[in-house]
Design a protein around this motif. Structure first.
Motif, mmCIF file in Angstrom:
data_model
loop_
_atom_site.group_PDB
_atom_site.id
_atom_site.type_symbol
_atom_site.label_atom_id
_atom_site.label_comp_id
_atom_site.label_asym_id
_atom_site.label_seq_id
_atom_site.Cartn_x
_atom_site.Cartn_y
_atom_site.Cartn_z
ATOM 1 N N ARG A 31 0.862 -1.181 0.000
ATOM 2 C CA ARG A 31 0.000 0.000 0.000
ATOM 3 C C ARG A 31 0.894 1.224 0.000
ATOM 4 N N TYR A 33 1.079 5.501 -1.087
ATOM 5 C CA TYR A 33 0.295 6.701 -1.342
ATOM 6 C C TYR A 33 1.203 7.815 -1.845
ATOM 7 N N TYR A 35 1.098 12.047 -2.249
ATOM 8 C CA TYR A 35 0.392 13.249 -1.849
ATOM 9 C C TYR A 35 1.095 14.460 -2.442
ATOM 10 N N LEU A 43 -2.135 18.189 3.080
ATOM 11 C CA LEU A 43 -1.870 17.235 2.007
ATOM 12 C C LEU A 43 -3.093 16.993 1.143
ATOM 13 N N SER A 45 -4.460 14.170 -1.479
ATOM 14 C CA SER A 45 -4.207 12.811 -1.959
ATOM 15 C C SER A 45 -4.185 12.779 -3.483
ATOM 16 N N VAL A 48 -3.508 6.269 -4.711
ATOM 17 C CA VAL A 48 -3.409 5.162 -3.771
ATOM 18 C C VAL A 48 -3.085 3.921 -4.591
ATOM 19 N N LEU A 50 -2.366 -0.084 -4.506
ATOM 20 C CA LEU A 50 -2.651 -1.165 -3.567
ATOM 21 C C LEU A 50 -2.161 -2.534 -4.006
ATOM 22 N N PHE A 88 4.964 13.994 -1.680
ATOM 23 C CA PHE A 88 5.359 12.995 -0.696
ATOM 24 C C PHE A 88 4.838 11.628 -1.105
ATOM 25 N N ASP A 92 2.366 2.206 3.821
ATOM 26 C CA ASP A 92 1.644 1.610 4.939
ATOM 27 C C ASP A 92 2.505 0.540 5.610
ATOM 28 N N ILE A 100 1.258 5.013 8.597
ATOM 29 C CA ILE A 100 1.970 5.147 7.330
ATOM 30 C C ILE A 100 3.215 5.973 7.578
ATOM 31 N N PHE A 102 6.117 8.436 5.992
ATOM 32 C CA PHE A 102 6.328 9.364 4.892
ATOM 33 C C PHE A 102 7.785 9.432 4.469
ATOM 34 N N GLY A 103 7.993 9.638 3.186
ATOM 35 C CA GLY A 103 9.292 10.037 2.707
ATOM 36 C C GLY A 103 9.543 11.500 3.037
ATOM 37 N N GLY A 105 9.926 13.914 1.052
ATOM 38 C CA GLY A 105 9.285 14.836 0.121
ATOM 39 C C GLY A 105 10.228 15.313 -0.984
#
Lengths: 112, 116
Positions: A31, A33, A35, A43, A45, A48, A50, A88, A92, A100, A102-103, A105
């Motif tokens: 999963r 994402y 953003y 943020l 979205s 997504v 999956l 970003f 998950d 989740i 985050f990187g 960015g």
């Protein structure tokens, strides 16, 4: 511990050019994402993803996911100034806590 | 659908005072809410995860006595920054997860806290 790495962290490009942002992650997950964040805003979205091989496109942006390589890409086609923002990726953890990660960015600056 | 609101959007307070930030899911019941902090030009840092009716789970390094989180209902979570200091100045963002069959987190618009 899940780690998410994005590169590049900063990208300045000319309008009309194509480019790709990369997102690598360290442990199994399916999963992911993407953003967008504009200055001073929260943020938005974008995508997504999956499953392995998932590809989604919206306008000039296309995202893909390779779970075997633990890699997602965000491809920008024929960039326009309005796409300037920070992007970003987030992965998950697939744990019960539903977190989740985050990187850092990618700050994208598109020159007119 | 899947709208998350935050209040206030901006707040300025003096050192030593406490500030409460509300996060509401407007059109769905959020079984889990998350609180993040973001410093300028940095990524989002998860502070805590809260589930309705139970104590929040704080990330390592986050002071639970300083950042009080209450998730009293399926549509409301609050973050109270107690005895605020200038270093607590940041952008605080909540998110909510709870839609049946959805893995997504829906993010609120954020709260800009400035401590003078």
């Amino acid at each position: 511990e899940l780690k998410v790495e994005q590169n590049p962290l900063f990208l300045s490009m000319q309008e009309g050019k194509n480019y790709t942002i990369y997102c690598n992650y360290s442990t199994t997950s399916d999963r992911l994402y993407w953003y967008r964040q504009d200055p001073g805003k929260s943020l938005e979205s974008l995508f997504v993803l999956l499953s392995n091989g998932a590809v989604k496109q919206e306008g000039r942006l296309m995202a893909s996911l390779d779970t075997k390589a633990r890699l997602s890409t965000l491809h920008i086609t024929a960039a326009v100034h309005d796409l300037s923002a920070t992007y970003f990726c987030a992965v998950d953890t697939l744990n019960r806590d539903d977190k989740i990660i985050f990187g850092k960015g990618t700050r994208l600056h598109i020159l007119p | 659908g899947a709208v998350v609101s935050q209040h206030p959007s901006r707040v300025i307070c003096k050192s030593g005072t406490s500030v409460k930030i509300e996060c509401r899911s407007l059109d769905f019941q959020a079984t889990t809410m998350f609180w993040y902090r973001q410093f300028p030009k940095q990524s989002l840092m998860l502070m805590a995860t809260s589930n309705e009716g139970s104590k929040a789970t704080y990330e390592q390094g986050v002071e639970k006595d300083k950042f009080l989180i209450n998730h009293a209902s399926l549509t409301l979570s609050t973050l109270t920054v107690t005895s605020a200091h200038p270093e607590d100045s940041s952008f605080y963002i909540c998110s909510a997860r709870g839609l049946v069959g959805s893995h997504e987190q829906y993010f609120g618009p954020g709260t800009r806290l400035t401590v003078t």
